[in-house]
Write a protein that holds these residues in place. Sequence first.
Motif, mmCIF file in Angstrom:
data_model
loop_
_atom_site.group_PDB
_atom_site.id
_atom_site.type_symbol
_atom_site.label_atom_id
_atom_site.label_comp_id
_atom_site.label_asym_id
_atom_site.label_seq_id
_atom_site.Cartn_x
_atom_site.Cartn_y
_atom_site.Cartn_z
ATOM 1 N N GLN A 1 -40.505 85.113 -10.510
ATOM 2 C CA GLN A 1 -39.293 85.757 -10.033
ATOM 3 C C GLN A 1 -39.623 86.836 -9.003
ATOM 4 O O GLN A 1 -40.576 87.598 -9.157
ATOM 5 N N GLN B 1 -37.923 81.855 -8.162
ATOM 6 C CA GLN B 1 -36.539 82.319 -8.084
ATOM 7 C C GLN B 1 -36.516 83.625 -7.297
ATOM 8 O O GLN B 1 -37.268 84.557 -7.607
ATOM 9 N N SER C 1 -34.087 86.747 -5.812
ATOM 10 C CA SER C 1 -32.816 87.450 -5.919
ATOM 11 C C SER C 1 -32.801 88.595 -4.910
ATOM 12 O O SER C 1 -33.740 89.384 -4.849
ATOM 13 N N ALA D 1 -28.953 84.690 -4.492
ATOM 14 C CA ALA D 1 -30.099 84.237 -5.278
ATOM 15 C C ALA D 1 -30.314 82.749 -5.043
ATOM 16 O O ALA D 1 -29.381 82.011 -4.692
ATOM 17 N N ARG E 1 -33.300 79.251 -6.035
ATOM 18 C CA ARG E 1 -34.532 78.726 -6.636
ATOM 19 C C ARG E 1 -35.202 77.801 -5.628
ATOM 20 O O ARG E 1 -34.541 76.942 -5.035
#
Length: 214
Positions: free
Chosen positions: A26, A165, A167, A186, A188
């Motif tokens: 992330q 991912q 954001s 956001a 992926r």
Amino acid sequence: MRKIAFFILSLISGIASAQIPHLNGQVDIDMKTGQITCDFTLSKIPNLGKDYQIVLNKGFNIKAIKDVDNNTLKYSGFYGGAMRGEGLTYAPLFKDSTMVNPKRLHILYTGAFPIYTDTLNFIDFKGLIAFNGKTMRAADQSKWYPIIYDVKNDRLIEQVTFYIQVSAKGAKTIFVNGDLPQSGPAGRFKSDIAIAPMLFVGDYGVQKRMVPYF
């Protein structure tokens, strides 16, 4: 002719057996403050014994490095760290020595970078993680993700497969090369083909171009 064929087969075999790292995790980006926070797991690390280092952009501070069992590890490089290009080098430790063949590492880190809105940075290069208030760029050489350095062969293993991912509040578009751009805030991103991922985030649209079909 047989020697040439044997050489080609050996080369193909060497490429096939080479271990390609996989990056999973992330990335959280604050476009207003220039802060980037990452929570990554780097797996399928090539077996380099103790002859490896982890390289990260010098603007990042490591929160923790953990092993395959989620144990927090001691590591070198946090004090008097050595530079390699735009990054600082680190190594997880077992007792007082570099850990042998970690196979998988969980690395958490964060950093904040200047935002240039009303002035220009007189120095700009591909290794600079750049914010201008509307866009953010982490191109090649920026070392925004953890990179394994093969000490014995003096090479950075920058190409990885990944599932990431991203954001970024306020971002209209997010792009990680190796996958298609996605609408923010956001997205992926995945690549099963080894590539050195670059990260672009910002207040811009994406133009879809039709590819002629023959």
